[in-house]
Design a protein around this motif. Sequence first.
Motif, PDB file in Angstrom:
ATOM      1  N   ALA A  99     -81.403 -22.488 -27.271  1.00 58.45           N
ATOM      2  CA  ALA A  99     -80.389 -21.174 -27.237  1.00 58.45           C
ATOM      3  C   ALA A  99     -79.256 -21.946 -26.398  1.00 58.45           C
ATOM      4  CB  ALA A  99     -80.941 -20.415 -26.100  1.00 58.45           C
ATOM      5  N   LEU A 100     -77.999 -21.365 -26.619  1.00 57.12           N
ATOM      6  CA  LEU A 100     -76.873 -21.897 -26.119  1.00 57.12           C
ATOM      7  C   LEU A 100     -76.423 -20.762 -25.203  1.00 57.12           C
ATOM      8  CD1 LEU A 100     -74.685 -23.834 -25.754  1.00 57.12           C
ATOM      9  CD2 LEU A 100     -73.766 -22.952 -27.886  1.00 57.12           C
ATOM     10  N   SER A 101     -76.045 -21.005 -24.047  1.00 54.10           N
ATOM     11  CA  SER A 101     -75.379 -20.208 -23.037  1.00 54.10           C
ATOM     12  C   SER A 101     -73.817 -20.877 -22.597  1.00 54.10           C
ATOM     13  CB  SER A 101     -76.010 -20.135 -21.588  1.00 54.10           C
ATOM     14  OG  SER A 101     -75.392 -19.211 -20.957  1.00 54.10           O
ATOM     15  N   TYR A 102     -72.852 -20.054 -23.010  1.00 49.73           N
ATOM     16  CA  TYR A 102     -71.440 -20.902 -22.608  1.00 49.73           C
ATOM     17  C   TYR A 102     -70.439 -19.649 -22.198  1.00 49.73           C
ATOM     18  CZ  TYR A 102     -70.714 -19.055 -27.219  1.00 49.73           C
ATOM     19  OH  TYR A 102     -70.298 -18.005 -28.283  1.00 49.73           O
ATOM     20  N   VAL A 103     -69.401 -20.383 -21.852  1.00 52.57           N
ATOM     21  CA  VAL A 103     -68.243 -19.374 -21.767  1.00 52.57           C
ATOM     22  C   VAL A 103     -67.427 -19.209 -23.098  1.00 52.57           C
ATOM     23  CG1 VAL A 103     -66.003 -19.601 -20.699  1.00 52.57           C
ATOM     24  CG2 VAL A 103     -67.953 -20.329 -19.557  1.00 52.57           C
ATOM     25  N   LEU A 115     -69.644 -21.825 -42.250  1.00 51.38           N
ATOM     26  CA  LEU A 115     -71.017 -21.345 -42.217  1.00 51.38           C
ATOM     27  C   LEU A 115     -71.332 -20.596 -43.413  1.00 51.38           C
ATOM     28  CD1 LEU A 115     -72.845 -19.637 -40.270  1.00 51.38           C
ATOM     29  CD2 LEU A 115     -71.186 -18.241 -39.828  1.00 51.38           C
ATOM     30  N   HIS A 116     -72.335 -21.022 -43.942  1.00 50.21           N
ATOM     31  CA  HIS A 116     -72.606 -20.535 -45.424  1.00 50.21           C
ATOM     32  C   HIS A 116     -71.582 -21.048 -46.415  1.00 50.21           C
ATOM     33  CE1 HIS A 116     -76.462 -18.803 -44.847  1.00 50.21           C
ATOM     34  NE2 HIS A 116     -76.180 -18.456 -43.814  1.00 50.21           N
ATOM     35  N   GLY A 117     -71.113 -22.143 -46.272  1.00 45.33           N
ATOM     36  CA  GLY A 117     -69.859 -22.305 -47.357  1.00 45.33           C
ATOM     37  C   GLY A 117     -68.581 -22.006 -47.197  1.00 45.33           C
ATOM     38  N   LYS A 118     -68.621 -21.253 -46.013  1.00 43.11           N
ATOM     39  CA  LYS A 118     -67.085 -20.495 -45.765  1.00 43.11           C
ATOM     40  C   LYS A 118     -66.706 -20.820 -44.576  1.00 43.11           C
ATOM     41  CE  LYS A 118     -68.544 -16.725 -48.845  1.00 43.11           C
ATOM     42  NZ  LYS A 118     -68.978 -15.413 -48.899  1.00 43.11           N
ATOM     43  N   GLN A 119     -65.310 -20.986 -44.448  1.00 44.58           N
ATOM     44  CA  GLN A 119     -64.504 -21.160 -43.178  1.00 44.58           C
ATOM     45  C   GLN A 119     -64.601 -19.888 -42.218  1.00 44.58           C
ATOM     46  OE1 GLN A 119     -63.260 -24.319 -42.184  1.00 44.58           O
ATOM     47  NE2 GLN A 119     -64.516 -24.757 -43.988  1.00 44.58           N
ATOM     48  N   HIS A 120     -65.132 -20.452 -41.093  1.00 47.17           N
ATOM     49  CA  HIS A 120     -65.488 -19.147 -40.115  1.00 47.17           C
ATOM     50  C   HIS A 120     -64.759 -19.580 -38.785  1.00 47.17           C
ATOM     51  CE1 HIS A 120     -67.920 -15.794 -38.863  1.00 47.17           C
ATOM     52  NE2 HIS A 120     -68.071 -16.157 -37.542  1.00 47.17           N
ATOM     53  N   ASP A 121     -63.787 -18.781 -38.323  1.00 45.18           N
ATOM     54  CA  ASP A 121     -63.167 -19.109 -37.053  1.00 45.18           C
ATOM     55  C   ASP A 121     -64.276 -18.597 -35.721  1.00 45.18           C
ATOM     56  OD1 ASP A 121     -60.027 -17.637 -37.476  1.00 45.18           O
ATOM     57  OD2 ASP A 121     -60.732 -19.432 -37.966  1.00 45.18           O
ATOM     58  N   VAL A 122     -64.317 -19.642 -34.780  1.00 46.49           N
ATOM     59  CA  VAL A 122     -64.935 -19.543 -33.478  1.00 46.49           C
ATOM     60  C   VAL A 122     -64.001 -20.133 -32.536  1.00 46.49           C
ATOM     61  CG1 VAL A 122     -67.318 -19.964 -34.597  1.00 46.49           C
ATOM     62  CG2 VAL A 122     -66.080 -21.811 -33.944  1.00 46.49           C
ATOM     63  N   THR A 123     -64.410 -19.803 -31.044  1.00 41.41           N
ATOM     64  CA  THR A 123     -63.509 -20.171 -30.154  1.00 41.41           C
ATOM     65  C   THR A 123     -63.616 -21.835 -30.063  1.00 41.41           C
ATOM     66  OG1 THR A 123     -65.343 -19.845 -28.438  1.00 41.41           O
ATOM     67  CG2 THR A 123     -63.694 -17.993 -28.838  1.00 41.41           C
ATOM     68  N   VAL A 124     -62.562 -22.279 -29.422  1.00 42.62           N
ATOM     69  CA  VAL A 124     -62.550 -23.881 -29.286  1.00 42.62           C
ATOM     70  C   VAL A 124     -63.661 -24.124 -28.336  1.00 42.62           C
ATOM     71  CG1 VAL A 124     -61.333 -25.636 -28.254  1.00 42.62           C
ATOM     72  CG2 VAL A 124     -59.941 -23.934 -29.494  1.00 42.62           C
ATOM     73  N   ASN A 125     -63.934 -23.306 -27.360  1.00 42.10           N
ATOM     74  CA  ASN A 125     -65.173 -23.621 -26.679  1.00 42.10           C
ATOM     75  C   ASN A 125     -66.658 -23.864 -27.395  1.00 42.10           C
ATOM     76  OD1 ASN A 125     -65.736 -24.483 -24.006  1.00 42.10           O
ATOM     77  ND2 ASN A 125     -66.530 -22.610 -23.552  1.00 42.10           N
ATOM     78  N   LEU A 126     -66.851 -22.899 -28.194  1.00 43.15           N
ATOM     79  CA  LEU A 126     -67.904 -22.825 -29.240  1.00 43.15           C
ATOM     80  C   LEU A 126     -67.879 -23.953 -29.904  1.00 43.15           C
ATOM     81  CD1 LEU A 126     -70.682 -21.668 -29.935  1.00 43.15           C
ATOM     82  CD2 LEU A 126     -69.470 -20.067 -31.456  1.00 43.15           C
ATOM     83  N   ALA A 171     -86.930 -20.037 -25.893  1.00 46.94           N
ATOM     84  CA  ALA A 171     -86.367 -20.862 -26.479  1.00 46.94           C
ATOM     85  C   ALA A 171     -86.972 -22.355 -25.885  1.00 46.94           C
ATOM     86  CB  ALA A 171     -84.858 -21.035 -26.098  1.00 46.94           C
ATOM     87  N   LYS A 172     -87.007 -23.483 -26.606  1.00 53.73           N
ATOM     88  CA  LYS A 172     -87.507 -24.768 -26.153  1.00 53.73           C
ATOM     89  C   LYS A 172     -86.632 -25.195 -25.075  1.00 53.73           C
ATOM     90  CE  LYS A 172     -88.314 -29.411 -27.726  1.00 53.73           C
ATOM     91  NZ  LYS A 172     -87.889 -30.142 -28.811  1.00 53.73           N
ATOM     92  N   GLU A 173     -85.304 -25.171 -25.215  1.00 55.77           N
ATOM     93  CA  GLU A 173     -84.351 -25.615 -24.391  1.00 55.77           C
ATOM     94  C   GLU A 173     -83.132 -24.590 -24.462  1.00 55.77           C
ATOM     95  OE1 GLU A 173     -83.695 -30.076 -24.036  1.00 55.77           O
ATOM     96  OE2 GLU A 173     -82.066 -29.442 -25.344  1.00 55.77           O
ATOM     97  N   VAL A 174     -82.797 -24.291 -23.004  1.00 50.48           N
ATOM     98  CA  VAL A 174     -81.407 -23.589 -22.896  1.00 50.48           C
ATOM     99  C   VAL A 174     -80.441 -24.590 -22.600  1.00 50.48           C
ATOM    100  CG1 VAL A 174     -80.366 -21.565 -21.590  1.00 50.48           C
ATOM    101  CG2 VAL A 174     -82.823 -21.474 -22.496  1.00 50.48           C
ATOM    102  N   CYS A 175     -79.280 -24.606 -23.255  1.00 57.17           N
ATOM    103  CA  CYS A 175     -78.214 -25.525 -23.014  1.00 57.17           C
ATOM    104  C   CYS A 175     -76.927 -24.521 -22.693  1.00 57.17           C
ATOM    105  CB  CYS A 175     -77.797 -26.224 -24.492  1.00 57.17           C
ATOM    106  SG  CYS A 175     -79.302 -27.057 -25.159  1.00 57.17           S
ATOM    107  N   MET A 176     -76.511 -25.137 -21.291  1.00 55.20           N
ATOM    108  CA  MET A 176     -75.554 -24.515 -20.671  1.00 55.20           C
ATOM    109  C   MET A 176     -73.904 -25.569 -21.174  1.00 55.20           C
ATOM    110  SD  MET A 176     -77.024 -23.267 -17.053  1.00 55.20           S
ATOM    111  CE  MET A 176     -75.523 -22.739 -16.869  1.00 55.20           C
ATOM    112  N   TRP A 177     -73.068 -24.609 -21.628  1.00 52.20           N
ATOM    113  CA  TRP A 177     -71.851 -25.508 -21.990  1.00 52.20           C
ATOM    114  C   TRP A 177     -70.623 -24.726 -21.129  1.00 52.20           C
ATOM    115  CZ3 TRP A 177     -70.514 -29.799 -24.353  1.00 52.20           C
ATOM    116  CH2 TRP A 177     -69.178 -30.038 -24.813  1.00 52.20           C
ATOM    117  N   LEU A 178     -70.310 -25.848 -20.251  1.00 54.50           N
ATOM    118  CA  LEU A 178     -69.130 -25.388 -19.271  1.00 54.50           C
ATOM    119  C   LEU A 178     -67.822 -25.351 -19.966  1.00 54.50           C
ATOM    120  CD1 LEU A 178     -70.868 -26.296 -16.068  1.00 54.50           C
ATOM    121  CD2 LEU A 178     -71.088 -24.162 -17.104  1.00 54.50           C
ATOM    122  N   GLY A 179     -67.648 -26.221 -20.873  1.00 51.37           N
ATOM    123  CA  GLY A 179     -66.366 -26.488 -21.479  1.00 51.37           C
ATOM    124  C   GLY A 179     -65.527 -27.865 -20.782  1.00 51.37           C
TER     125      GLY A 179
END
Length: 179
Positions: A99-103, A115-126, A171-179
């Motif tokens: 699992a990912l925990s992030y700002v 995402l499934h062959g199509k462009q998909h916007d996400v935040t820069v941090n993600l 979750a096997k592992e929880v990853c924290m992304w601080l950016g």
Amino acid sequence: MSLGRAFIAYSFYHKIWDVPRSKQRVLDWSFLDEKDGPSTVAETSTLHLDPANVLYDEFPLASDNSQIRLLQLKAGAGDDPVTCFLEVVDLEGCPEYDALSYVWGDPGVPDSITLHGKQHDVTVNLYDALKRLRQSDKHRRLWVDALCINQGDTKEKEGQIGLMDKIYSRAKEVCMWLG
């Protein structure tokens, strides 16, 4: 002292399998390993996280909140594009995932994944987190709230938010992304 970009991973050591592994419904993602050839998919416009997004209609969740979506992050390195697929799994006895925990970051400054062959916007941090979390030699199964929950569906969000304690604890592992 400045930390700059930071990546922290926590491992939770606990039993996450309620059924024998041989009886679990694990999807075959071997098609991701096929060599990229000429695409037969027509160019499509960028998907946005909004109620009209039909992507989530293709991956519906059970109304009793017994299922979640997981993100399959395709292997890659460096400047390879970030490519992902969604799958629906039962929360009880689901395949191993992280699992990912992030700002979230500023939604007005997007980056793009496939995402499934199509462009998909996400935040820069993600986007940065997904690039950092992918592995070069194998695909990685993740739970990421912004992509695994239909953000345009209030009822789904409420149900999935109620499951977050189970989602993170299993979750096997929880990853924290601080950016």
